[in-house]
Design a protein around this motif. Structure first.
Motif, PDB file in Angstrom:
ATOM      1  N   ILE A 150      21.247  -2.918 -20.852  1.00 45.28           N
ATOM      2  CA  ILE A 150      22.799  -2.986 -21.190  1.00 45.28           C
ATOM      3  C   ILE A 150      23.279  -4.278 -20.132  1.00 45.28           C
ATOM      4  O   ILE A 150      22.686  -4.891 -19.835  1.00 45.28           O
ATOM      5  CB  ILE A 150      23.613  -1.761 -20.768  1.00 45.28           C
ATOM      6  N   SER A 204      25.564  -2.896 -14.505  1.00 43.98           N
ATOM      7  CA  SER A 204      25.456  -1.552 -14.556  1.00 43.98           C
ATOM      8  C   SER A 204      24.683  -0.705 -13.532  1.00 43.98           C
ATOM      9  O   SER A 204      23.447  -1.605 -13.163  1.00 43.98           O
ATOM     10  CB  SER A 204      25.387  -1.129 -15.835  1.00 43.98           C
ATOM     11  N   GLY A 205      24.724   0.384 -13.000  1.00 50.68           N
ATOM     12  CA  GLY A 205      23.860   1.025 -12.058  1.00 50.68           C
ATOM     13  C   GLY A 205      22.522   1.229 -13.078  1.00 50.68           C
ATOM     14  O   GLY A 205      21.399   1.164 -12.447  1.00 50.68           O
ATOM     15  N   LEU A 206      22.720   1.577 -14.099  1.00 50.44           N
ATOM     16  CA  LEU A 206      21.632   1.859 -14.858  1.00 50.44           C
ATOM     17  C   LEU A 206      20.427   0.554 -15.225  1.00 50.44           C
ATOM     18  O   LEU A 206      19.319   1.044 -14.941  1.00 50.44           O
ATOM     19  CB  LEU A 206      21.894   1.992 -16.396  1.00 50.44           C
ATOM     20  N   TRP A 231      31.543   1.435 -22.029  1.00 47.79           N
ATOM     21  CA  TRP A 231      30.302   2.093 -22.237  1.00 47.79           C
ATOM     22  C   TRP A 231      30.941   3.170 -23.199  1.00 47.79           C
ATOM     23  O   TRP A 231      32.242   3.579 -22.971  1.00 47.79           O
ATOM     24  CB  TRP A 231      29.891   2.807 -21.042  1.00 47.79           C
ATOM     25  N   GLU A 254      32.607   5.761 -21.475  1.00 49.85           N
ATOM     26  CA  GLU A 254      33.928   5.706 -20.534  1.00 49.85           C
ATOM     27  C   GLU A 254      34.885   5.519 -21.714  1.00 49.85           C
ATOM     28  O   GLU A 254      36.102   5.747 -21.595  1.00 49.85           O
ATOM     29  CB  GLU A 254      33.463   4.522 -19.925  1.00 49.85           C
ATOM     30  N   TRP A 277      30.357   6.824 -11.761  1.00 48.39           N
ATOM     31  CA  TRP A 277      28.834   7.671 -11.630  1.00 48.39           C
ATOM     32  C   TRP A 277      28.353   7.822 -10.294  1.00 48.39           C
ATOM     33  O   TRP A 277      27.875   6.675  -9.720  1.00 48.39           O
ATOM     34  CB  TRP A 277      28.078   7.096 -12.681  1.00 48.39           C
ATOM     35  N   THR A 311      24.399   5.904  -9.186  1.00 45.82           N
ATOM     36  CA  THR A 311      24.487   4.799 -10.173  1.00 45.82           C
ATOM     37  C   THR A 311      25.532   3.655  -9.734  1.00 45.82           C
ATOM     38  O   THR A 311      25.427   2.522  -9.915  1.00 45.82           O
ATOM     39  CB  THR A 311      24.968   5.343 -11.671  1.00 45.82           C
TER      40      THR A 311
HETATM   41  N1  PBE Z   1      26.497   3.858 -17.605  1.00 45.44           N
HETATM   42  C1  PBE Z   1      27.443   4.754 -17.886  1.00 45.44           C
HETATM   43  C2  PBE Z   1      26.967   3.327 -16.470  1.00 45.44           C
HETATM   44  C3  PBE Z   1      27.663   4.268 -15.820  1.00 45.44           C
HETATM   45  C4  PBE Z   1      28.358   5.008 -16.856  1.00 45.44           C
HETATM   46  C5  PBE Z   1      25.264   4.585 -17.090  1.00 45.44           C
HETATM   47  C6  PBE Z   1      25.882   2.840 -18.474  1.00 45.44           C
HETATM   48  C7  PBE Z   1      25.978   2.530 -15.381  1.00 45.44           C
HETATM   49  O1  PBE Z   1      26.516   1.876 -14.309  1.00 45.44           O
HETATM   50  O2  PBE Z   1      24.768   2.383 -15.480  1.00 45.44           O
END
Ligand code: PBE
Length: 576
Positions: free
Chosen positions: A325, A329-331, A482, A485, A530, A534
């Motif tokens: 993504i 992002s933390g992911l 997202w 969110e 998160w 995250t």
């Molecule tokens: N997500 C959804 C975000 C936090 C909310 C998991 C894509 C992320 O930072 O990865």
């Protein structure tokens, strides 16, 4: 009057094309992917100093010392800042997009000049292509070609081809009438007239068009990186999502240098003092064309082989790609760590966005093709598709988390009612999923949130009981696009508007700007933190400049996700 279902019509057409012309898109994809690969392999194969020397020599030939000097200084700077490889990657994309635009655009321009009907159809179409926001092309491009450099090239071509067509047309139209008459009186055939009178005279105009085409396709590199094209554009995009000013400037500077060089070199290549004889010009053109053709043929073969080149069967099936993504992002950070932990060095994590990821997933499902994406729960994709998380025995993605509500300092005093509600706001993953599903099925997010709020009066009453309503103040809620969110922020906004008398303004931003906005007081609140893993980097970076109101949801999960029909892969370990 009911709304025209234009959106649905467009989607029906795109769906139809996707299912029925899949084979054609596969061929195009191989041709385009192979061409980019060929250019990029060539640019990476040659050492940087050789490329700089060669371009400086070319610069000298075309524009003497100043041009050579500009080339050397500019490229050395790019190399020194550490953006060489990515710049070459972007150059490959730009060269491919420009080449396609020229090969398709010049004949179209000639056809337009020769045929009135074609001209009257094509002219408005070109206007449309140039004024439709370029982002919009990304959506069908991803549906047809998946994520990566190929849809980026397609979107660039659509955006960049019009000047080549228009100026070819203009050039031919401007050939003086008496010359045409003279040619006619000598009894030339239309073909001879075109090749020996019209095109040579139209050449300066055509080159101006090509030059514009090159510049326009360069301007697409940042946009293309949102759907997974690698290169300098991805550096710029990453800097934006992470709010990294320094990196943004450096990468932006590299784009500027590349732009100046491409512009000057392509301008001087044909214009100017190089009055070579037609014969030798034609010979050079043929040799160049043949060399490029050979290069591209080699690239396509190699590209096709690469896609199936790994010994790991799963890697072969998905071309060693994990669909990610947005880079901030933390992911994505967790996935990069997981790839290290499990030794997936020869895998590639494709950067894009949440939307692009779900688009790629839907596309794979419609053809039951293998795919690996980065995913998270709560998410509607688990309701709509049969999916599974890959086991993560090394715990690279961490355990389950909570989503916190974060507000700006001073909100408690400025907007007491909103503050009280935000402090109480908390719900279940299944609630969030219900809202997400409505939105995924095509409902407007605000309407979906209103519907959920109406249907859950008890839950909402618990959040708002005894809180005095405000009198129309505006509260600014920041969010990242997202799906999770979008759902939560819209529900919070709906409650603030419908029950508490606020006017909620939703600010959709990237993750870095979201945190900066709260810390700087430009946004009042967000429900997207998160924790504890995250979003921890942003949390620590802005610590002290926001107030943490605690969790609004618990029981989240991150990981690598595949369709259930990929039966022979269970764990991330199977990917090595
Ligand atoms: N997500 C959804 C975000 C936090 C909310 C998991 C894509 C992320 O930072 O990865």
């Amino acid at each position: 009057m009911p709304k025209l279902p234009l959106d649905q019509w467009v989607e029906a057409v795109v769906d139809w094309l996707g299912t029925n012309l899949g084979w054609l898109f596969d061929i195009l994809s191989a041709a385009i992917g192979g061409t980019v690969y060929a250019f990029s392999a060539l640019l990476h194969l040659l050492p940087f100093w050789l490329i700089i020397l060669a371009l400086a020599a070319l610069g000298y030939r075309l524009g003497r010392w100043s041009m050579a000097l500009l080339t050397v200084i500019g490229l050395l700077l790019i190399w020194n800042l550490g953006y060489w490889d990515n710049t070459m990657e972007s150059t490959a994309l730009v060269l491919t997009a420009s080449l396609i635009s020229i090969v398709v655009g010049i004949p179209l321009g000639i056809w337009c000049a020769a045929n009135r009907t074609v001209r009257s159809i094509l002219t408005p179409l070109l206007d449309f292509m140039q004024t439709m926001p370029a982002f919009v092309y990304l959506i069908p491009a991803v549906t047809f070609f998946g994520l990566g450099v190929v849809p980026g090239v397609i979107a660039s071509v659509i955006f960049a081809i019009p000047p080549t067509i228009r100026l070819t047309l203009l050039g031919i139209k401007q050939v003086p009438g008496d010359l045409i008459e003279a040619a006619d009186s000598f009894g030339t055939t239309p073909g001879q007239k075109l090749l020996q009178v019209q095109l040579p005279l139209a050449l300066p105009n055509m080159m101006a068009g090509v030059n514009q085409t090159i510049m326009l396709s360069l301007s697409m590199v940042v946009i293309a990186s949102m759907i997974g094209a690698q290169g300098i554009g991805a550096d710029v995009y990453r800097a934006v999502t992470q709010l990294n000013t320094g990196q943004g400037f450096e990468a932006g500077l590299a784009v500027v240098i590349l732009a100046i060089l491409l512009d000057r070199l392509s301008q001087k290549a044909v214009g100017g003092k190089r009055r070579t004889r037609a014969g030798s010009f034609r010979r050079t053109a043929w040799i160049t064309a043949a060399a490029v053709a050979v290069l591209i043929a080699a690239g396509i073969t190699q590209w096709a082989m690469n896609r199936t080149g790994s010994d790991n069967e799963i890697a072969q099936q998905v071309g060693s790609e994990i669909i990610g993504i947005d880079p901030g992002s933390g992911l994505m950070k967790a996935t990069a760590k997981a790839m290290q932990d499990y030794g997936l060095d020869d895998w590639r994590l494709v950067e894009g966005s949440g939307t692009a990821m779900t688009a790629a997933l839907s596309q794979a499902f419609s053809q039951q093709q293998p795919i690996i994406v980065t995913g998270w729960t709560p998410h509607w994709m688990f309701i709509k598709f049969k999916l599974k998380y890959l086991d993560d025995p090394k715990q690279s993605f961490g355990g389950s988390e909570e989503i916190h509500t974060i507000v700006r300092l001073g909100l408690k005093n400025d907007m007491a009612s909103a503050y009280q509600f935000l402090d109480r706001f908390s719900w279940q993953p299944s609630d969030m999923e219900a809202v997400m599903s409505l939105i995924a099925d095509g409902m407007d997010p605000a309407a979906a949130a209103d519907k959920w709020v109406d249907e859950h009066p008890d839950v909402v009453a618990k959040w708002t009981e005894g809180i005095p309503p405000a009198s129309g103040q505006t509260i600014r809620l920041a969010l990242v696009a997202w799906d999770s969110e979008i759902a939560s922020t819209n529900v919070v906004g709906s409650v603030l508007e419908k029950k508490l008398g606020y006017k909620a303004e939703l600010l959709q931003v990237e993750i870095g700007p979201m945190w900066a906005g709260i810390a700087g007081g430009d946004a009042d609140a967000m429900v997207a933190a998160w924790l504890p893993t995250t979003s921890i980097d942003y949390y620590n970076q802005y610590k002290g400049s926001f107030e943490d109101l605690g969790p609004n949801l618990s029981g989240t999960k991150l990981g690598l996700v595949v369709p259930e029909y990929m039966e022979d892969v269970q764990s991330i370990e199977d990917l090595r």
